[in-house]
Write an enzyme that holds these catalytic residues in place. Structure first.
Site, PDB file in Angstrom:
ATOM      1  N   CYS A 126       0.848  -1.187   0.000  1.00 23.18           N
ATOM      2  CA  CYS A 126       0.000   0.000   0.000  1.00 23.18           C
ATOM      3  C   CYS A 126       0.883   1.237   0.000  1.00 23.18           C
ATOM      4  CB  CYS A 126      -0.894  -0.005   1.243  1.00 23.18           C
ATOM      5  SG  CYS A 126      -1.973   1.436   1.395  1.00 23.18           S
ATOM      6  N   HIS A 168      -9.050  -3.568  -2.417  1.00 20.90           N
ATOM      7  CA  HIS A 168      -8.086  -2.759  -1.669  1.00 20.90           C
ATOM      8  C   HIS A 168      -8.499  -1.291  -1.660  1.00 20.90           C
ATOM      9  CE1 HIS A 168      -3.725  -1.917  -0.476  1.00 20.90           C
ATOM     10  NE2 HIS A 168      -4.204  -0.721  -0.754  1.00 20.90           N
ATOM     11  N   GLU A 169      -8.856  -0.754  -2.825  1.00 18.78           N
ATOM     12  CA  GLU A 169      -9.183   0.672  -2.903  1.00 18.78           C
ATOM     13  C   GLU A 169     -10.534   0.975  -2.256  1.00 18.78           C
ATOM     14  OE1 GLU A 169      -6.854   2.609  -3.573  1.00 18.78           O
ATOM     15  OE2 GLU A 169      -5.541   1.047  -4.369  1.00 18.78           O
ATOM     16  N   HIS A 172     -10.161   1.242   1.428  1.00 19.71           N
ATOM     17  CA  HIS A 172      -9.663   2.552   1.853  1.00 19.71           C
ATOM     18  C   HIS A 172     -10.817   3.511   2.148  1.00 19.71           C
ATOM     19  CE1 HIS A 172      -5.338   2.723   1.860  1.00 19.71           C
ATOM     20  NE2 HIS A 172      -5.235   2.213   0.649  1.00 19.71           N
TER      21      HIS A 172
END
Length: 214
Positions: A126, A168-169, A172
């Site tokens: 990351c 993953h995004e 966030h």
């Protein structure tokens, strides 16, 4: 470039953030913005400012370099992210990881749900946790819903490495870092990765470091 004032209206803060040249500073783990759920995008930025912000995210992602970047990673708590992966890997890695070219995309208000029970575990890193990687078991296939930067609906199934990127995004935007989902015994520096675990799959790392794979 000045530091955006958190008390200023969002559009004003984004204008200030974009006032400099070049890539935007990437926020590192420890900043509260990475731990707060982002606000849904509902027009807080006008079309021209949104386009400039998306372009700044793209430039920053390229410069890092990375394959995705979420707005909180530049200090903006909006549910916006960009992704792109040219997949510059060997055929062996591409096959093992399901890594295929992903063209540039803008994700607005994304959400995902698993498609089937299959999970896949690989090392990932990351930009907000520089210098390290760890193994994360993620859904092998997900259905992503949301909009693009023009407000058009997105409803698409992603598999392989693109599925990992969108998870993953999107995480966030929920205040979740990949380390929250990682097998912490796998945590490795970039140097250790290059010297020991630069293989298509993490099976050898799992045996040597003592963690289980799904």
């Amino acid at each position: 470039m000045g530091t955006p004032n958190d008390r200023a209206p969002l559009a004003e803060r984004v204008e200030q953030l974009l006032s400099g040249d070049g890539p935007l500073p990437i926020v590192a783990a420890g900043d509260p913005v990475l731990r707060r759920p982002s606000d849904p995008f509902d027009g807080q930025l006008g079309p021209a400012l949104l386009a400039r912000f998306v372009e700044a995210l793209r430039v920053t992602m390229y410069a890092a370099p990375g394959v995705g970047l979420a707005a909180p990673q530049v200090g903006v708590g909006l549910r916006i992210a960009v992704i792109e992966d040219p997949a510059p890997v060997t055929e062996e890695v591409a096959v093992a990881r399901g890594r295929v070219r992903q063209p540039f995309r803008v994700l607005v208000n994304p959400a995902y749900e698993p498609v089937g029970p299959a999970r896949a575990a690989f090392f990932e890193g990351c930009l907000s946790v520089p210098g390290y990687q760890a193994v994360v078991a993620r859904h092998a296939e997900v259905r992503l819903t949301g909009q693009d930067e023009h407000g058009r609906a997105v409803d698409e199934v992603f598999g392989g490495w693109p599925a990992r990127i969108v998870q993953h995004e999107t995480d966030h935007l929920d205040g979740t870092l990949y380390l929250d989902r990682a097998e912490l015994r796998s945590l490795s520096s970039h140097q250790a990765m290059a010297e020991r675990w630069a293989r298509p799959t993490p099976e050898e790392a799992a045996r040597a470091l003592g963690f289980e794979l799904p």
